[in-house]
Scaffold this motif. Structure first.
Motif: not given
Length: 439
Positions: A287-298
């Motif tokens: 999996e090559l995704s990014y998780m935004d720690d602030t918004t929880g958006e992946k």
């Protein structure tokens, strides 16, 4: 090609060899088409360009991470990226008479050989990848490729950077390094060669923000041209039509320079969408995704890619800086490099090479400047006029002469390359005086 333009390229090629900028590779064996070696001044000029680029786009920023990926990679990388498909191939035609090969899209008449007039055959696609084998066996199981671009080494390290550094979004990866393309018809000196160097950035963004980020990077590329001394009037932004876009691109702008052989690509700016990370994630199963720690958006990031060709930059700089004028009643040639990228910053001369006290003082001045400035030359070959002309031709911004007055009052003559103006400067002030003018 006009005769005056042809002559300019001949002068650049001649100066490059004569002064140790660029040599034909393997020249004593007749050379190898599309391969060049950089001499002492050329490699220094190239390093100055790369170092300035690194400082400007990596060291001075908080959102950029440098990598240096391997040249030979797992061949599955190139399957996922699309380089092994027809998308990374040029149209080739063969002359039935002289058997020379040509890129069909570079020919005005695709039926007649431009060299012998013979009949050209039909087009076929020619993949530009250099194929090799890894390990002891030479079969399909060991087949691999020299990388045709530096970009993929950054995409396959995306997850490593996320895991190691947890970067805030948006962020970028940067790399400078060699790439290889088996060009059908390399030409125009170092403009189109089979081994070349790139400086590339993969800047990861949200897909909804690509247009704004694209414009930001367009501006940055203009600032880079200013920083190295390429006149923006000689560079044209060309929008690539949808039918000519690379398989991964939704929008690309080529920055084309006015070379003597025509207006050709110098740099490129592409919006690669999420093509690369999505494909590598699918093919690798990682999996090559990014998780935004602030918004929880992946999400899978999209990419803006500014690409800078090192060798094409060097050629553009040689052409841009090449100047002929008259000084003191004599014609001279000089390279008007910005001091910050000039391969030699200062040359130090003793007025006479057979006067021990002048040579000793010149060596003292030389040593002090070398500690403070970096690349400094000691030159005592020939008379002062010849030394000036030699340093002008390699683009040295300042020449320092130690004469008999130096022994009396500890001052030296500093001569400016562009104007020929001379000033007397105290030896104690000399390093700072030169530093200010270089910066």
């Amino acid at each position: 090609m006009k005769k005056t333009e042809e002559t300019l390229m001949e002068k650049i090629v001649s100066l490059s060899k004569r002064r140790g900028f660029i040599y034909q590779s393997s020249e004593i064996y007749g050379g190898l088409a599309g391969a060049f070696d950089y001499g002492p001044l050329g490699v220094t000029l190239k390093n100055n360009v790369k170092n300035l680029w690194w400082k400007m786009f990596v060291e001075s920023r908080d959102d950029m991470y440098g990598v240096d990926a391997a040249i030979i990679m797992n061949p599955k990388v190139w399957q996922a990226s699309g380089h092994l498909s027809a998308g990374f191939a040029d149209p080739m035609v063969l002359c039935a008479k002289c058997h020379h090969r040509f890129r069909a899209d570079h020919l005005e008449d695709k039926t007649k050989c431009p060299e012998c007039g013979g009949k050209l055959g039909g087009e076929r696609r020619f993949n530009l990848m250099f194929k090799t084998n890894v390990g002891a066996m030479e079969d399909d199981s060991s087949a691999s490729y020299l990388r045709p671009e530096t970009a993929q080494g950054m995409f396959v390290n995306f997850k490593n950077i996320i895991d190691s550094f947890h970067p805030k979004f948006p962020f970028g990866l940067a790399q400078a390094g060699k790439a290889f393309r088996n060009e059908i018809a390399p030409r125009d000196f170092v403009f189109r060669s089979r081994e070349f160097e790139q400086m590339e950035i993969e800047y990861f963004i949200r897909g909804s923000e690509w247009e704004a980020e694209f414009e930001i990077w367009r501006k940055h590329m203009g600032e880079w041209l200013d920083a190295i001394g390429i006149n923006r009037d000689h560079v044209h932004e060309v929008e690539i039509s949808p039918k000519d876009l690379a398989h991964y691109s939704k929008r690309t702008i080529d920055f084309e320079y006015e070379y003597p052989f025509g207006q050709k690509e110098l740099y490129g700016l592409a919006y690669r969408t999420d093509f690369d990370l999505k494909n590598h994630g699918k093919e690798s199963g990682v999996e090559l995704s990014y998780m935004d720690d602030t918004t929880g958006e992946k999400f899978i990031p999209h990419v803006i890619e500014p690409t800078f060709g090192v060798d094409r930059t060097i050629l553009a700089l040689l052409l841009e800086s090449y100047t002929e004028d008259e000084m003191n009643g004599e014609m001279r040639t000089y390279l008007k490099f910005f001091p910050r990228i000039a391969p030699v910053k200062v040359a130090v001369f003793p007025l006479l090479k057979n006067k021990g006290e002048l040579v000793a003082k010149a060596r003292q001045v030389y040593d002090s400047l070398k500690k403070e400035i970096g690349v400094v030359l000691f030159d005592d070959n020939g008379n002062i006029g010849k030394r000036y002309r030699r340093q002008d031709e390699i683009g040295t911004p300042f020449c320092v002469t130690i004469d008999f007055d130096t022994l009396a009052d500890d001052t030296v003559t500093v001569r400016d390359r562009d104007t020929g103006k001379q000033e007397r400067i105290n030896c104690g002030r000399l390093p700072e005086y030169i530093k200010v003018r270089i910066s």
